[in-house]
Design a protein around this motif. Structure first.
Motif, PDB file in Angstrom:
ATOM      1  N   ALA A  47      -3.131  -0.650 -20.446  1.00 26.37           N
ATOM      2  CA  ALA A  47      -2.901  -0.237 -21.829  1.00 26.37           C
ATOM      3  C   ALA A  47      -1.662  -0.922 -22.372  1.00 26.37           C
ATOM      4  CB  ALA A  47      -2.719   1.283 -21.888  1.00 26.37           C
ATOM      5  N   ALA A  48      -1.682  -1.182 -23.662  1.00 32.70           N
ATOM      6  CA  ALA A  48      -0.507  -1.713 -24.355  1.00 32.70           C
ATOM      7  C   ALA A  48      -0.189  -0.754 -25.490  1.00 32.70           C
ATOM      8  CB  ALA A  48      -0.773  -3.107 -24.898  1.00 32.70           C
ATOM      9  N   VAL A  49       1.085  -0.416 -25.622  1.00 31.84           N
ATOM     10  CA  VAL A  49       1.525   0.532 -26.634  1.00 31.84           C
ATOM     11  C   VAL A  49       2.387  -0.204 -27.643  1.00 31.84           C
ATOM     12  CG1 VAL A  49       2.746   2.696 -27.062  1.00 31.84           C
ATOM     13  CG2 VAL A  49       1.518   2.359 -24.903  1.00 31.84           C
ATOM     14  N   SER A  50       1.924  -0.199 -28.880  1.00 30.08           N
ATOM     15  CA  SER A  50       2.693  -0.860 -29.934  1.00 30.08           C
ATOM     16  C   SER A  50       3.933  -0.039 -30.249  1.00 30.08           C
ATOM     17  CB  SER A  50       1.838  -0.997 -31.192  1.00 30.08           C
ATOM     18  OG  SER A  50       1.741   0.250 -31.851  1.00 30.08           O
ATOM     19  N   ASP A  75       3.635 -10.478 -14.246  1.00 28.16           N
ATOM     20  CA  ASP A  75       5.078 -10.343 -14.431  1.00 28.16           C
ATOM     21  C   ASP A  75       5.453  -9.065 -15.177  1.00 28.16           C
ATOM     22  OD1 ASP A  75       3.740 -11.619 -16.569  1.00 28.16           O
ATOM     23  OD2 ASP A  75       5.631 -12.350 -17.382  1.00 28.16           O
ATOM     24  N   ILE A  76       4.469  -8.379 -15.763  1.00 33.68           N
ATOM     25  CA  ILE A  76       4.724  -7.098 -16.426  1.00 33.68           C
ATOM     26  C   ILE A  76       4.067  -6.024 -15.565  1.00 33.68           C
ATOM     27  CG2 ILE A  76       4.411  -5.721 -18.504  1.00 33.68           C
ATOM     28  CD1 ILE A  76       4.240  -8.324 -20.083  1.00 33.68           C
ATOM     29  N   TRP A  82       4.693  -1.524 -22.707  1.00 32.85           N
ATOM     30  CA  TRP A  82       5.375  -0.988 -23.888  1.00 32.85           C
ATOM     31  C   TRP A  82       5.846  -2.179 -24.713  1.00 32.85           C
ATOM     32  CZ3 TRP A  82       5.127   4.113 -24.891  1.00 32.85           C
ATOM     33  CH2 TRP A  82       4.728   4.944 -23.841  1.00 32.85           C
ATOM     34  N   CYS A  83       5.174  -2.453 -25.820  1.00 31.29           N
ATOM     35  CA  CYS A  83       5.496  -3.610 -26.662  1.00 31.29           C
ATOM     36  C   CYS A  83       6.951  -3.616 -27.096  1.00 31.29           C
ATOM     37  CB  CYS A  83       4.577  -3.661 -27.878  1.00 31.29           C
ATOM     38  SG  CYS A  83       2.857  -3.984 -27.466  1.00 31.29           S
ATOM     39  N   ARG A  84       7.545  -2.456 -27.300  1.00 27.78           N
ATOM     40  CA  ARG A  84       8.941  -2.379 -27.736  1.00 27.78           C
ATOM     41  C   ARG A  84       9.876  -3.068 -26.751  1.00 27.78           C
ATOM     42  NH1 ARG A  84       8.705   3.943 -26.594  1.00 27.78           N
ATOM     43  NH2 ARG A  84       9.049   3.879 -24.351  1.00 27.78           N
ATOM     44  N   ASP A  85       9.447  -3.202 -25.492  1.00 29.27           N
ATOM     45  CA  ASP A  85      10.268  -3.852 -24.476  1.00 29.27           C
ATOM     46  C   ASP A  85      10.052  -5.362 -24.425  1.00 29.27           C
ATOM     47  OD1 ASP A  85      11.174  -1.316 -23.771  1.00 29.27           O
ATOM     48  OD2 ASP A  85       9.693  -1.097 -22.156  1.00 29.27           O
ATOM     49  N   HIS A  86       9.117  -5.875 -25.221  1.00 32.78           N
ATOM     50  CA  HIS A  86       8.758  -7.297 -25.171  1.00 32.78           C
ATOM     51  C   HIS A  86       8.617  -7.901 -26.569  1.00 32.78           C
ATOM     52  CE1 HIS A  86       7.927  -6.585 -20.923  1.00 32.78           C
ATOM     53  NE2 HIS A  86       7.256  -5.519 -21.296  1.00 32.78           N
TER      54      HIS A  86
END
Length: 194
Positions: A47-50, A75-76, A82-86
């Motif tokens: 899952a990816a969280v915007s 690498d993730i 968590w998109c906020r971290d990238h």
């Protein structure tokens, strides 16, 4: 396809779920709270969280999360990105055409060099742009001799001239070099640069 069923029973009442479509997605007001119970139960799911955004920005947030899934790799770690971290990575890789155009314009003095020369000078230029340090500091960072760095810095001065003194040019170079590194890291195995 081989994943277990999505643990939808763990979702709270405030979560809207679209799980039967080709690109399943969730809409939640509080992803930290609503997704915490899922973290250990996403067997085979990714899952990816915007970032949390106003409802009007939900389409852009969904595009960002989907892009993160496309770019994600080993690498993730973990099942949730968590998109906020990238954000910087996602921004630099958001548009391949623009990244390539920025590289073409900002790094045009490299065009006449061999791939090996370009790689070495790119590495040195990025280290210098990121640190603005002297030869010993850059040499330590790159794992080469300080005299090698001095020689490369002289080559860079000959290639770029006054552009190395212009803040806008330096920013363009740094963004282009970082985008190139990220594109290489996220390129499928065997795919060559254009």
């Amino acid at each position: 396809p081989e994943a277990a069923d999505f643990p939808a029973d763990l979702l709270g009442d405030g979560v809207l779920a679209g799980l039967d479509c080709p690109e399943p997605h969730l809409l939640t007001r509080d992803p930290d709270a609503d997704l915490a119970p899922l973290e250990a139960k996403l067997d085979g799911w990714r899952a990816a969280v915007s970032p949390t955004v106003p409802l009007a920005d939900a389409p852009a947030a969904l595009r960002t999360a989907r892009r993160a899934l496309l770019l994600s790799g080993p690498d993730i770690p973990g099942p949730i990105i968590w998109c906020r971290d990238h954000l910087a990575t996602l921004w630099l890789l958001a548009e391949d055409f623009l990244a390539a155009e920025l590289a073409r314009q900002s790094l045009d003095p490299f065009a006449s060099l061999s791939e090996k020369q370009r790689d070495r000078l790119s590495e040195t230029l990025l280290a210098w742009l990121e640190t603005r340090g002297g030869a010993p500091e850059i040499a330590q960072r790159l794992g080469v001799h300080p005299q090698t760095v001095r020689n490369r810095l002289r080559q860079l001065e000959e290639l770029f001239g006054d552009r190395l003194k212009d803040a806008d040019d330096r920013l363009g170079m740094q963004l282009a070099l970082r985008a190139q590194l990220l594109m290489r890291a996220h390129r499928p195995d065997g795919e060559r640069e254009r």
